[in-house]
Design a protein around this motif. Structure first.
Motif, PDB file in Angstrom:
ATOM      1  N   UNK A  41     -25.073  -0.595 -22.071  1.00 33.74           N
ATOM      2  CA  UNK A  41     -26.353  -0.237 -22.683  1.00 33.74           C
ATOM      3  C   UNK A  41     -26.189   0.883 -23.712  1.00 33.74           C
ATOM      4  N   UNK A  42     -25.444   1.921 -23.350  1.00 37.22           N
ATOM      5  CA  UNK A  42     -25.255   3.044 -24.274  1.00 37.22           C
ATOM      6  C   UNK A  42     -24.545   2.584 -25.542  1.00 37.22           C
ATOM      7  N   UNK A  43     -23.527   1.738 -25.383  1.00 33.54           N
ATOM      8  CA  UNK A  43     -22.830   1.204 -26.555  1.00 33.54           C
ATOM      9  C   UNK A  43     -23.786   0.427 -27.451  1.00 33.54           C
ATOM     10  N   UNK A  44     -24.667  -0.376 -26.834  1.00 35.24           N
ATOM     11  CA  UNK A  44     -25.609  -1.178 -27.613  1.00 35.24           C
ATOM     12  C   UNK A  44     -26.586  -0.306 -28.388  1.00 35.24           C
ATOM     13  N   UNK A  45     -27.098   0.757 -27.755  1.00 44.12           N
ATOM     14  CA  UNK A  45     -28.038   1.639 -28.455  1.00 44.12           C
ATOM     15  C   UNK A  45     -27.339   2.454 -29.543  1.00 44.12           C
ATOM     16  N   UNK A  46     -26.088   2.839 -29.307  1.00 44.48           N
ATOM     17  CA  UNK A  46     -25.333   3.515 -30.366  1.00 44.48           C
ATOM     18  C   UNK A  46     -25.176   2.613 -31.583  1.00 44.48           C
ATOM     19  N   UNK A  47     -24.880   1.359 -31.338  1.00 39.61           N
ATOM     20  CA  UNK A  47     -24.754   0.415 -32.445  1.00 39.61           C
ATOM     21  C   UNK A  47     -26.085   0.229 -33.156  1.00 39.61           C
ATOM     22  N   UNK A  48     -27.176   0.216 -32.405  1.00 40.22           N
ATOM     23  CA  UNK A  48     -28.496   0.039 -33.003  1.00 40.22           C
ATOM     24  C   UNK A  48     -28.825   1.135 -34.006  1.00 40.22           C
ATOM     25  N   UNK A  49     -28.341   2.363 -33.772  1.00 41.50           N
ATOM     26  CA  UNK A  49     -28.632   3.453 -34.709  1.00 41.50           C
ATOM     27  C   UNK A  49     -27.507   3.629 -35.732  1.00 41.50           C
TER      28      UNK A  49
END
Length: 299
Positions: A41-49
Motif C-alpha cells: 500500500x505504501x509503495x502504491x501511494x508513493x507512486x501515486x504522488x
C-alpha cells in the motif's frame, strides 16, 4: 530517489457493514476484493504522488498473486518478489464498521516466505530510502527485514519502519521491537501502537507526548490518531498538526496509515519542514479513507 518498501502484500476481502456486527447471525454489507498489505500500500501511494517506488515481498504461485503484481505495475510500482510454491498469496479479511473503523483478520500466507537473498541490496544507492512494514519484523520474514535494514544502512539509505499493529506488538514486546529497529530510523505508529512501544498506555498525553517518548538520540517518530492530531518528534524538536475534516464521511480507513506514511516520506524527501510532511501525510490518508481498500485506484 527510489523508495524500497519491504514487507507484506495481501488480497484484502473488505466487508463494509451497514450496522453493528450481529454475532451468530447475518450482518448485511458490501464485500469487495482489493489489493492490500501495508508495504504494498505504501509503495502504491508513493507512486501515486510521483515518487519512484519498488515493492519487495512474496506471493503465492496462484492467480491472486499474479493479479496483485499486475495491479501494482498498473499503479506505477516496480516489483521484486519471490514466488512461494507451497503457500497461497496472503489474504486479509477486513471488517469495516459504519464509522469507517476497520478490524482485520490476516492470513499472511506467502508473506512468510521472504528470505534474505530476496532483498535487492545490490540496487540500494546512497540517497534512496527503505521503508519496512513492521509486519515483516513480526513474522518469519524477520531475517529478510533485518538484512535489508543492515544493507540499507551500509549503503547510505535512510530507513523508516511502520509499527504494524498493537496486538502483535504487545505479544512481541517493545524491547524486542526496539532491538531490531536501527537507531537512526524514522518510526511510524498510531496511538495504540505507540502506547505499546512507549509502555505508557494507549492515550498517555496524546500524540505529541507519545512521539517524544518514541524519539530520541538519532531516532525520529511520527504518531498518528486517525482524524485527530498527528505529531512528529526527534526528541528535541516537535511538530503537531490536526487533520482537516473530510468533506464526506469516511468510507474505509483501511490503509490510511500506509498512505499517511507515503505522504510524509515523499514530503521529507523534498526536505520539507515537519509541518508540511504531516500535512501531506494527512492529505493522502484522507484520500485512502475515500477509497475502498488500502491502495489508490488506477487512473
Amino acid at each position: 530517489m527510489t523508495f524500497f518498501c519491504l514487507g507484506d502484500l495481501m488480497v484484502d476481502v473488505v466487508a463494509r457493514l451497514f450496522g453493528p456486527l450481529a454475532e451468530g447471525s447475518d450482518s448485511p454489507g458490501v464485500i469487495s476484493y482489493v489489493g492490500g498489505g501495508s508495504a504494498a500500500n505504501t509503495a502504491a501511494w508513493l507512486s501515486r504522488v510521483g515518487e519512484s517506488a519498488t515493492f519487495v515481498g512474496a506471493i503465492g504461485d496462484d492467480a491472486a498473486g499474479q493479479s496483485q503484481v499486475e495491479s501494482l505495475h498498473r499503479l506505477g510500482v516496480d516489483v521484486r518478489f519471490r514466488v512461494d510454491r507451497t503457500r497461497p498469496t496472503g489474504t486479509c479479511l477486513v471488517l469495516v464498521a459504519p464509522t469507517g473503523e476497520r478490524t482485520m483478520v490476516p492470513d499472511p500466507g506467502a508473506n512468510l516466505a521472504l528470505l534474505e537473498h530476496d532483498v535487492p541490496a545490490d540496487e540500494f544507492r546512497p540517497g534512496d530510502h527503505l521503508h519496512v512494514s513492521g509486519y515483516a519484523l513480526l513474522r518469519d520474514s524477520r531475517d529478510a527485514a533485518l538484512h535489508a535494514m543492515a544493507a540499507a544502512t551500509r549503503a547510505g539509505l535512510t530507513v523508516s519502519v511502520g509499527a504494524a499493529s498493537a496486538a502483535p506488538l504487545q505479544l512481541l514486546g517493545a524491547e524486542e521491537f526496539w532491538r531490531m529497529v536501527p537507531a537512526d530510523a524514522l518510526v511510524f505508529a498510531n496511538e495504540k501502537e505507540a502506547g505499546v512501544l512507549a509502555g505508557a498506555g494507549e492515550t498517555a498525553g496524546g500524540t505529541p507526548t507519545l512521539a517524544r517518548a518514541l524519539a530520541g538520540g538519532s531516532r525520529q517518530a511520527v504518531v498518528t490518531a486517525g482524524s485527530g492530531v498527528a505529531a512528529w518528534s526527534n526528541g528535541e524538536a516537535d511538530s503537531a498538526l490536526a487533520a482537516e475534516p473530510l468533506e464526506r464521511p469516511e468510507l474505509d480507513t483501511t490503509g490510511a496509515g500506509d498512505a499517511f506514511a507515503a505522504g510524509f516520506l515523499a514530503a521529507r524527501a523534498r526536505q520539507a519542514a515537519p509541518e508540511v510532511c504531516l500535512r501531506d501525510g494527512h492529505a493522502l490518508a484522507a484520500a485512502a479513507c475515500r477509497t475502498t481498500g488500502g491502495r489508490p485506484e488506477p487512473r
